[in-house]
Each structure stands twice: as C-alpha cells, then as structure tokens.
Design an enzyme around this catalytic site. Sequence first.
Site, PDB file in Angstrom:
ATOM      1  N   ARG A  15       0.859  -1.175   0.000  1.00  0.00           N
ATOM      2  CA  ARG A  15       0.000   0.000   0.000  1.00  0.00           C
ATOM      3  C   ARG A  15       0.900   1.232   0.000  1.00  0.00           C
ATOM      4  NH1 ARG A  15      -2.349   0.820   5.422  1.00  0.00           N
ATOM      5  NH2 ARG A  15      -0.872   2.530   5.456  1.00  0.00           N
TER       6      ARG A  15
ATOM      7  N   HIS B  45      -3.688   4.393   4.517  1.00  0.00           N
ATOM      8  CA  HIS B  45      -4.842   3.496   4.606  1.00  0.00           C
ATOM      9  C   HIS B  45      -6.075   4.185   4.028  1.00  0.00           C
ATOM     10  CE1 HIS B  45      -8.114   1.125   6.196  1.00  0.00           C
ATOM     11  NE2 HIS B  45      -8.516   2.134   6.934  1.00  0.00           N
TER      12      HIS B  45
ATOM     13  N   TYR C 140       4.195   5.321  11.483  1.00  0.00           N
ATOM     14  CA  TYR C 140       4.422   3.912  11.819  1.00  0.00           C
ATOM     15  C   TYR C 140       5.292   3.136  10.840  1.00  0.00           C
ATOM     16  CZ  TYR C 140       0.285   3.550   8.760  1.00  0.00           C
ATOM     17  OH  TYR C 140      -0.605   3.662   7.724  1.00  0.00           O
TER      18      TYR C 140
END
Lengths: 389, 324
Positions: A280, A284, A293
């Site tokens: 990805r 998100h 993160y």
Amino acid sequence: MSQPVQPWSGPPVTAGLADAVTASDEMVQLLTPEGRRVQHPEFAFTGDDAEIAGYLREMVLARRYDQEGTSLQRQGELGLWPPLLGQEAAQIGSGRAVRDTDMIFPTYREHGVAMLRDVPVANMLGLFRGTSMGDWDIEATRFAQYQIIIGAQTLHATGYAMGIQHDGAVGNPDPERNAAVLAFHGDGASSQGDVNESYVFAASFRAPVVFFCTNNQWAISEPTIRQSRIPLYQRAWGYGFPGIRVDGNDVLAVKVVTDWAMERAREGQGPAFIEAFTYRMGAHTTSDDPSKYRLSEETEAWRRKDPIERVKTYLLGVGAIDEAWLADLDAEADEFGEHVRAACKSLRSEPLAHRFDKVFRVPTAEVEDQRDAHISYLAGFEAAEGSSR
Amino acid sequence: MSTMTLAKALNAGLRRALDANPKVLLYGEDIGKLGGVFRITEGLQKDFGEDRVIDAPLAESGIVGTSFGLALRGYRPVVEIQFDGFVYPAFNQIVSQVAKFHNRTEGRHAVPMVIRIPYGGGIGAIEHHSESPEAYFAHTAGLKVVTCSTPNDAYWMIQQAVASEDPVIFLEPKRRYHDKGEVVHDTKPLPLHQARVVRGGTDATLITYGPMVKMCAEAAAIAEDEGRSLEVVDLRSLSPIDMVTLTNSVRRTRRAIVVHEDVQTLGLGAEIAARLSEDLFYLMESPVLRVTGHDMPYPNSRVENDFLPDVDRILDAVDRSLAY
C-alpha cells in the site's frame, strides 16, 4: 545474559521492512521489477503484447482514478478516500480473470476492479461523498457493494458461491455455463472470525470461490506479522484448499494465477487462496498518516517494484509501444480524470425523507408514520418562511 | 383441521414452504438427520434432500453470512439458530449486513431470509439456553421480528415469514414446543404483522407475546373467577408493532400491562408504554405497567421461576393497575 522474552511485543519496524520487501522464493513472478519476462515451471502468460498493453492502459487509468479520489478528498469534495496506489497490478490482473457469469465481492479499495466492471464513477464516489450509500446494480456489474466491516463480505461470497453450486453452474462440460466467485480481502482481515469461517464453509461445501488476499503489508498501522506468524498463503492448506503467493505487483502473474484459481473453481474443484504480495504505497485512507508507523526506506524500496513501470519498461523494450502511445494514454487518463472530477462534483444527495422508503421492501406503518411526521415538520418551516415574506 | 404440537406445526409449515418454493433452503446445525435439537426439521432432509435441508458447519456468523450470499443469488434461506444465546456470534451479520442491505443498495437489492431462534426460559436449562433476545432485533431498523404462541400461528406464520420480502427474525417459544392445539388448514390466516385478541375483556389489557400468552390467558381465567374481566392481546409481531389492535383494546379497557420474559429496561414493554401514552394519554386510567424478567443475566435454573413472570406477578400488577 539473554534478552527477556516479550511474546506480545511487536517486531522492530526494520524487521518488518525486511519481511515486507523480500517475499519468499515461492512467489509466482512472470515479469520482474526491471521489466524482464521470466519463466515459471507451472504458470505461463500466453497472451500477446497487445493484451499486456491493454493491462498497462487499465492500470494507468486505475491510478488516475485513485489520484483523483485523493485530490477530491483534499479539496473537500469527498469525505474520505481509501487509496489503491501501488495495488494496480493486483486489481487489474485479478479483475481481468473474471467473466460476466462470475461474481466479485470487494472490500472498499477495489476501485480498479470496479472500473473494469463498469461500475459508474458517480455511483462509486457517492459512497465517499456521502450523497448515497454507494449503490450500483450488482446483477449488471457482477460487482457487489463495497464492504466496510472488515472481512464480512467473504461469507457473502462463499454463500453466493454455494448458490452457484446449487444452481448447477459448476463442473459442466460446457465451460460457458460455469461460474465462480472472486472474494477480496486484506491481510488484516485474515484475522477476522468471519474470514476464517468463510474458509471453513467454502472448504466444507467445496464452494466455487477464490479468496484473493491483497497483502499490502499494512492493516492501517499494523504490519502483517501482527496478523500471522506464517506467510498467509500457507494457512489455506490448513483449511483444505490450495494457497499460492503471487507477486502482486506483476500484472501478468496475478492474471495467470487468478485465471487458474477461478477456472478450477468453475470446474468444481472448490476454493483456492491467492496471496497477492504487494504494498500500500499510500495511506490506509485519507485520514491516515503512515509516517507515524513505517519507514520511508520501506516505501522507497517498494517504489522500485512499481507495478506500472515494469510493464512500461517491458513494452518499450520489445517495441510494442512507443512514447507516442504513452502520450496518447496520458491524454486519455487526463480525460478520464476530468470525467471523475465532473461526476463527483455533480453528485447531490436526495433528501432524508426518501430514506424512510429504503428500510424495508414492504414498508411498515411505523416507518411511514415517522416519514410523514418528518415531512410535515419540514413543511412547517417552509410555510413559516412563506408567510413571513 | 388437525391437532398437533407447536413443534409439529412448525415442521408442517416448513414442509409446506419447501414444497411451495424450490428456492427455499433450510440451513443450520444438526437440522438434517437429527432434525434439529428440538426436532423441528425432523424428516425434512429425508424428504427434500441434503441440498435443501443443509447441515452447516458449527459457526453461527458463517451460517447467517453465507445465507446472505445465498439470498443474493436468489435463494430463500431459513436459518435455524440452535438456542437464543447462540445467536450473538451472528449478531454482526444480522445487524450490520442483513438488516442494512436494502438500505445500502438504495432499495435496489434485498436479502430476504428467515432466522429461526428458539427462545425463552422455563425449561430448567443451563446458561445461554433460556434467553429472550427480541429487543436487540426489534431495535434494529431493517429487520422484522415475529413470534408465535400457538400451533396454528406457528404453522401459518412460518410460511408467511418465508414468503416475506424482508428479513424476518422468527422467535419460537421453546417452552411451548410441546403444547398441543388445533391447526386450521383451510382458513386464511391473519396477516403476519397483525396482533390477535386472544381473549376479550373490559377492565384491563394484558399485552404479551410468545411464551407468556398462555400465562396471561391463565391469569385472565383466574381473574374472571374473581370478577375481573381482562383482555389478552398476543402481539405476534414485535417489529412492526400492530398499534391499531393495541389502541383499539386499550381505548376500551383504559388500562394496560405488558408482560414478557425479556428483562425490563428498554424491552418491548418500554416501547409499548411510550406509544400508548403518546396515543391514549388522556384516556388512560393508570400508567402502563410492566411484568418482565428482572434486569440481570438469566439466572440459574433453580430460581428461574422467581425471575420469569407468572400468574401471581401478573395478577399483582393487575391489582396495582386497577387500584391506581
């Protein structure tokens, strides 16, 4: 002295980097990140370069669709957008393995597959603009509604596949009469009870369903290793059907592997599991901040595996396309982008009063009474405004 | 006309539904060879085959979730949840998926199905086998919720539920499974969502459903001996609620008591009390009273009779209502 064991602490992100960037040797790959065709002992892409050019075009359009979605959210035109950036090959390769008699149950990120299935852009964007619940004609598109509850659609897909089986639409000598279901879910969903139950039911009934797990390495902020200590595709064997890992950034490999799984399902050989190993590249959703993160080195490493660049490199190398062809494609993408923006901005919601009629197919007096009260309440304001003029 | 138990009436109704529509499938745990733990589907797999009376893997969410897919494919699943307390693993699929799909698709598609749940206590069972989950489902927009109290209603209502174009939660009062009654085969039944006046009366209305209908009828018979005339209304449909029948009754009796096994807070009694006070505030002689299970997890069976409404508690409420 050895380090104390901390069974519940997460792995260091750098370990996640190593795991995320280097897939196992067992991964099916037919086109390398450098744009080189390679052989696989079991899977071969038999299409011609014109077909590959078609996939390139569709991946470019899917990326444009997605970029427009992100931009429209940034401009306040959409409430939310879940980007597909980086997953173009996984979506176009799998979506192109579906026939008109098959059925697709997506997550909320399969915009590229939706595009292939002619789900109107306006219907898709209505969900994220808040002008509708995100409806389209399932029968015509063979593409079920987006699913927001993680993994819930895999059971719907399995049940639908059981229905196909019940209809006698598997294992016929005439392949045109056969059908199967393609069920998308992500690496995070692999932990959901519903997803695991869907594997059990699919195996138990030998339902013609293919689970297409888009392992994009991140479930919002959690790396795949938080979901599974073994590669996801290896789990399938425990449920009693084959699992296979494919380079999710290689459109040729995804197409061939999904073709294989869908065809064996149509033939009556039961479910299969495909782990599309991809990344990805974006957030998100537009509400997410991946910099909190994950390391930029990881994203950079994956950028070198871009699903579109490798196809361009290959096709330019063999002379199947040239710069003029790519310029035409850019122009087409610009036109498509304009269409997406215009479709979005034209969307308006119908009034709330209409929603009362969508609760049930056969209405109840309770809901109708509330609708009528709502309408007359609003009419009171209009009457007051009218009389004050 | 024939006499049969409520369990046999459900079996006969399901048989008719299977006969009437080849798309109807029965689906649940142990419903095939065994005929279900309550034998409601006994003999149906033998007669209709393993493809139409389907033993499911042991996973309630899986059963309801795959039924969603079957319904979308054009089938009409009739799911059996083995016991009331076992429905919660399927709660997400029922509430977030089945109930919302017609709305989500802007009315374009629906997933009609029946989810049968044996419910209620009074059978001396262990935990999770005696619960009354109806309020959760009646609270959820997009679900219709019905419950039968007699063999005749069981026979007809299950067929009407299967024919419904909307998803139906069908609650079966398990402590009444073996009660016998007449089933009238040749008379057109009441509409599915209409309440029924079980017994006429003039002093107060007992509003109830499912397992408590018999209890309320017994209470009304005793009250009659004491010179009090109680009307008993069987709601039959918990969502929607037939307010026409209810207000017609309470307009005459001017007093109402709601009786159910489910716990009190935010149960059906609360909703009915609110609606009656909105509709009949100036007419009523006393507030709507409730006789219900207490606000606690369902108790151990040796004390369940103190938890469940009984004739004495109902008559005590009648006394309070009339003394108001």
